[in-house]
Design a protein around this motif. Structure first.
Motif, PDB file in Angstrom:
ATOM      1  N   ILE A 140       0.844  -1.207   0.000  1.00 56.55           N
ATOM      2  CA  ILE A 140       0.000   0.000   0.000  1.00 56.55           C
ATOM      3  C   ILE A 140       0.877   1.255   0.000  1.00 56.55           C
ATOM      4  N   ALA A 141       1.907   1.263   0.832  1.00 55.60           N
ATOM      5  CA  ALA A 141       2.810   2.415   0.890  1.00 55.60           C
ATOM      6  C   ALA A 141       3.498   2.634  -0.452  1.00 55.60           C
ATOM      7  N   LEU A 142       3.871   1.541  -1.101  1.00 58.22           N
ATOM      8  CA  LEU A 142       4.532   1.652  -2.409  1.00 58.22           C
ATOM      9  C   LEU A 142       3.594   2.292  -3.428  1.00 58.22           C
ATOM     10  N   GLY A 143       2.331   1.909  -3.410  1.00 55.65           N
ATOM     11  CA  GLY A 143       1.374   2.534  -4.316  1.00 55.65           C
ATOM     12  C   GLY A 143       1.196   4.006  -4.031  1.00 55.65           C
ATOM     13  N   ARG A 144       1.213   4.369  -2.762  1.00 59.19           N
ATOM     14  CA  ARG A 144       0.995   5.769  -2.386  1.00 59.19           C
ATOM     15  C   ARG A 144       2.177   6.671  -2.727  1.00 59.19           C
ATOM     16  N   THR A 145       3.331   6.101  -3.055  1.00 59.95           N
ATOM     17  CA  THR A 145       4.447   6.948  -3.483  1.00 59.95           C
ATOM     18  C   THR A 145       4.144   7.646  -4.799  1.00 59.95           C
ATOM     19  N   ALA A 146       3.180   7.075  -5.561  1.00 58.81           N
ATOM     20  CA  ALA A 146       2.841   7.606  -6.888  1.00 58.81           C
ATOM     21  C   ALA A 146       4.061   7.641  -7.803  1.00 58.81           C
ATOM     22  N   ALA A 147       4.986   6.699  -7.598  1.00 57.32           N
ATOM     23  CA  ALA A 147       6.172   6.582  -8.440  1.00 57.32           C
ATOM     24  C   ALA A 147       5.936   5.478  -9.464  1.00 57.32           C
ATOM     25  N   PRO A 148       6.060   5.759 -10.747  1.00 59.77           N
ATOM     26  CA  PRO A 148       5.837   4.723 -11.759  1.00 59.77           C
ATOM     27  C   PRO A 148       6.672   3.466 -11.536  1.00 59.77           C
ATOM     28  N   ALA A 149       7.833   3.605 -10.891  1.00 59.68           N
ATOM     29  CA  ALA A 149       8.682   2.440 -10.618  1.00 59.68           C
ATOM     30  C   ALA A 149       8.021   1.450  -9.672  1.00 59.68           C
ATOM     31  N   ALA A 150       6.953   1.873  -9.015  1.00 58.97           N
ATOM     32  CA  ALA A 150       6.254   0.993  -8.082  1.00 58.97           C
ATOM     33  C   ALA A 150       5.385  -0.034  -8.799  1.00 58.97           C
ATOM     34  N   LEU A 151       5.051   0.211 -10.060  1.00 52.58           N
ATOM     35  CA  LEU A 151       4.089  -0.651 -10.741  1.00 52.58           C
ATOM     36  C   LEU A 151       4.567  -2.089 -10.874  1.00 52.58           C
ATOM     37  N   ALA A 152       5.779  -2.287 -11.352  1.00 54.87           N
ATOM     38  CA  ALA A 152       6.254  -3.648 -11.615  1.00 54.87           C
ATOM     39  C   ALA A 152       6.233  -4.532 -10.374  1.00 54.87           C
ATOM     40  N   PRO A 153       6.805  -4.097  -9.229  1.00 59.16           N
ATOM     41  CA  PRO A 153       6.757  -4.971  -8.052  1.00 59.16           C
ATOM     42  C   PRO A 153       5.349  -5.236  -7.535  1.00 59.16           C
ATOM     43  N   ILE A 154       4.441  -4.272  -7.694  1.00 60.77           N
ATOM     44  CA  ILE A 154       3.059  -4.502  -7.265  1.00 60.77           C
ATOM     45  C   ILE A 154       2.407  -5.552  -8.162  1.00 60.77           C
ATOM     46  N   LEU A 155       2.612  -5.456  -9.465  1.00 63.72           N
ATOM     47  CA  LEU A 155       2.028  -6.436 -10.378  1.00 63.72           C
ATOM     48  C   LEU A 155       2.642  -7.822 -10.189  1.00 63.72           C
ATOM     49  N   GLU A 156       3.888  -7.863  -9.760  1.00 62.20           N
ATOM     50  CA  GLU A 156       4.495  -9.162  -9.438  1.00 62.20           C
ATOM     51  C   GLU A 156       3.756  -9.838  -8.288  1.00 62.20           C
ATOM     52  N   LYS A 157       3.303  -9.027  -7.338  1.00 63.51           N
ATOM     53  CA  LYS A 157       2.535  -9.575  -6.209  1.00 63.51           C
ATOM     54  C   LYS A 157       1.120  -9.950  -6.654  1.00 63.51           C
TER      55      LYS A 157
END
Length: 279
Positions: A140-157
């Protein structure tokens, strides 16, 4: 009652008015009328909390109470700290407060976790403590960074989820992608939407709306707490909401939301209608 009388929200109620009433009825001693609000806290107290939060999130509530003052201090503390555990705490808190400074550390933490940890489901009675797991919170915190680099690790999960995974993991993934959506390019939004549509297409993930009495009877069975259908319905609804807000994929999210808009359970129906209405 005071909010209703003044046609305002609970947050807008004048506390002194409530206190005077409670003094008159003998519920509070008269000296409370002389008490003054302790907020805003002094800068020194916020700085102290920034130093303390690395120790198991101590004083976190102070930082959340005055984020504008806390964030510059948190960024500096994150930049200065060398201890890996403390650095992750600072990155985590920054992310939850919608700051991207610790994105790289959060990405590494989410990826290092590998598979999902033990999550959380609704249970009937006797349920206390956290409703999300540590990894849920990092996602959740990673998504809230609003950093495009967060997308790949979230989709991996997301790719590791199925109908057997706990509700909290699905909710964390949906919340993270919703928070991240405004920062994504059209191609990235499409990628995220396709991933959620694929998850919802898996066996057991959809078809949990209750729009007829027969469906209600089948869903609850002998259960008096309805925890199983509740988990399934909320999982489907929150994933469909995130899918819809990402731009949808082949109309899958909208179809689910429109079904829930006619759900016999009023709070499910109201929520689906609000999402479809743009809220």
């Amino acid at each position: 009652a005071e909010a209703a009388r003044s046609a305002s929200t609970v947050r807008q109620v004048d506390l002194k008015t409530v206190q005077r009433h409670l003094v008159e009825t003998g519920c509070l001693p008269k000296e409370v009328l002389a008490h003054e609000d302790s907020y805003p806290l002094p800068r020194e107290r916020v700085a102290e909390a920034v130093a303390h939060v690395a120790d198991g999130y101590k004083d976190l509530e102070v930082l959340l109470a005055q984020p504008d003052q806390a964030l510059p201090m948190l960024r500096q503390a994150y930049a200065d700290v060398r201890d890996k555990t403390a650095r992750l705490v600072y990155a985590h808190v920054l992310g939850m407060m919608h700051d991207p400074a610790g994105t790289d550390v959060l990405v590494a933490a989410v990826r290092a976790a590998g598979d999902w940890d033990e999550g959380w489901n609704y249970r009937g009675m006797g349920q206390f403590g956290r409703s999300i797991s540590p990894l849920d919170s990092y996602v959740i915190a990673l998504g809230r960074t609003a950093a495009p680099a967060a997308l790949a690790p979230i989709l991996e999960k997301v790719a590791r989820l199925d109908a057997a995974a706990e509700f909290s993991h699905h909710r964390a993934s949906a919340m993270a992608l919703e928070a991240l959506a405004p920062a994504l390019s059209p191609a990235q939004r499409k990628e995220a939407a396709k991933a959620l549509a694929g998850l919802l297409a898996q066996p057991g993930m959809t078809g949990h709306a209750t729009t007829t009495l027969d469906e209600a009877r089948r869903a609850t069975g002998k259960s008096r707490t309805e925890t199983v259908p509740r988990n399934r319905s909320l999982r489907e609804l929150i994933l469909a909401r995130a899918l819809y807000r990402l731009g949808d994929h082949e109309g899958a999210g909208e179809r689910i939301l429109r079904t829930y808009a006619n759900d016999l359970r009023g709070h499910y129906a109201r929520h689906a209608r609000a999402v479809l209405g743009g809220e």
